[in-house]
Design a protein around this motif. Structure first.
Motif, short mmCIF file in Angstrom:
data_model
loop_
_atom_site.label_atom_id
_atom_site.label_comp_id
_atom_site.label_asym_id
_atom_site.label_seq_id
_atom_site.Cartn_x
_atom_site.Cartn_y
_atom_site.Cartn_z
N GLY A 168 0.13 1.02 -3.91
CA GLY A 168 -1.30 1.29 -3.90
C GLY A 168 -1.66 2.74 -3.65
O GLY A 168 -2.48 3.33 -4.38
N SER A 169 -1.07 3.35 -2.62
CA SER A 169 -1.43 4.72 -2.27
C SER A 169 -1.01 5.72 -3.34
O SER A 169 -1.61 6.79 -3.46
N LYS A 170 0.00 5.36 -4.13
CA LYS A 170 0.47 6.27 -5.18
C LYS A 170 -0.51 6.36 -6.33
O LYS A 170 -0.43 7.29 -7.14
N TRP A 171 -1.42 5.38 -6.42
CA TRP A 171 -2.46 5.43 -7.45
C TRP A 171 -3.80 5.86 -6.88
O TRP A 171 -4.63 6.44 -7.59
N LYS A 172 -4.04 5.57 -5.62
CA LYS A 172 -5.33 5.90 -5.02
C LYS A 172 -5.61 7.39 -5.05
O LYS A 172 -6.68 7.83 -5.48
N SER A 173 -4.66 8.18 -4.59
CA SER A 173 -4.86 9.64 -4.52
C SER A 173 -5.09 10.26 -5.89
O SER A 173 -6.01 11.08 -6.06
N PHE B 10 -6.36 8.87 -8.54
CA PHE B 10 -7.68 8.46 -9.02
C PHE B 10 -8.78 9.22 -8.28
O PHE B 10 -9.81 9.57 -8.87
N GLN B 11 -8.58 9.47 -7.00
CA GLN B 11 -9.55 10.28 -6.26
C GLN B 11 -9.57 11.70 -6.81
O GLN B 11 -10.64 12.33 -6.87
N THR C 177 0.82 -1.21 0.00
CA THR C 177 0.00 0.00 0.00
C THR C 177 0.86 1.26 0.00
O THR C 177 0.58 2.21 -0.74
N GLU D 286 -11.73 11.91 -9.78
CA GLU D 286 -13.15 11.99 -9.43
C GLU D 286 -13.57 13.42 -9.14
O GLU D 286 -14.67 13.85 -9.49
#
Length: 209
Positions: free
Chosen positions: A35-40, A42-43, A31, A46
């Motif tokens: 993971g966290s490097k893509w989550k933010s 993508f948010q 993560t 949005e």
């Protein structure tokens, strides 16, 4: 595994979540490093990029643009993790996970001989790590047997994530045009990837307008 092979065949060890502490630590590393490097980003799409996670066409485009890159980054991370040197207990020389896997194949091809199944797989040092515990708690139901390390039980439920592959909403001709349009758009940084997303959204919008 039990659905395919049947119950009571040793296909699965029913134990408490503390036995998963090693894989939980791996999830923490994954993560933080990937993971966290893509989550933010993508948010952010949005909020400012028009991404609607409930729109299957948007999800298809997101997968089409970024899933190959995410898979490539995942393989890079896995290869690096498999080769990293670990500090092993009992004064052993430091080896990588790949080394340990290879040595175990040379030593034995059978399942490990586990005398104390109740404590099998528990990394007590990692179990006391509050960061790892918080990561586990965030994605799992409370463990009502949390203070008893020697109780194995069948869980009342499993965490299931169902991911349906969205169908391509574009015709083959339109898909070719999209590829020709975005082929020269760089995607090395998250800023460039946001531009790639915005440009692709504009092109796709013209196809269905």
């Amino acid at each position: 595994m039990e659905e395919q092979r049947g119950q009571d065949r040793g296909s699965y060890i029913w134990v408490r979540s503390m036995h998963n502490i090693c894989i939980e630590q791996l999830w923490v590393d994954w993560t933080s490093m990937v993971g966290s490097k893509w989550k933010s980003p993508f948010q952010d799409l949005e909020v400012t990029g028009g991404l609607n996670p409930d729109n299957t066409a948007h999800i298809w485009l997101l997968h089409h643009l970024f899933l190959p890159l995410i898979n490539h980054k995942a393989i890079q991370w896995a290869n690096a993790w498999n080769m990293h040197k670990m500090a092993l207990p009992d004064g052993q020389w430091s080896h990588s996970p790949a080394d340990l896997w290879w040595f175990s194949i040379l030593q034995t091809s059978s399942r490990p001989n586990v005398d104390e199944i109740d404590e099998y797989g528990i990394d007590w040092e990692a179990y006391e790590d509050q960061h790892i515990q918080a990561h586990h708690t965030e994605g799992n139901q409370p463990d009502h047997l949390g203070h008893n390390p020697f109780v194995a039980h069948r869980p009342d439920h499993f965490n299931i994530v169902e991911v349906e592959e969205p169908n391509c909403p574009l015709s083959p001709q339109h898909l070719t045009i999209l590829h020709q349009y975005i082929v020269n758009i760089p995607d090395s940084t998250m800023t460039e990837r946001k531009i790639l997303w915005m440009e692709s959204m504009q092109v796709c919008a013209q196809f269905v307008s």
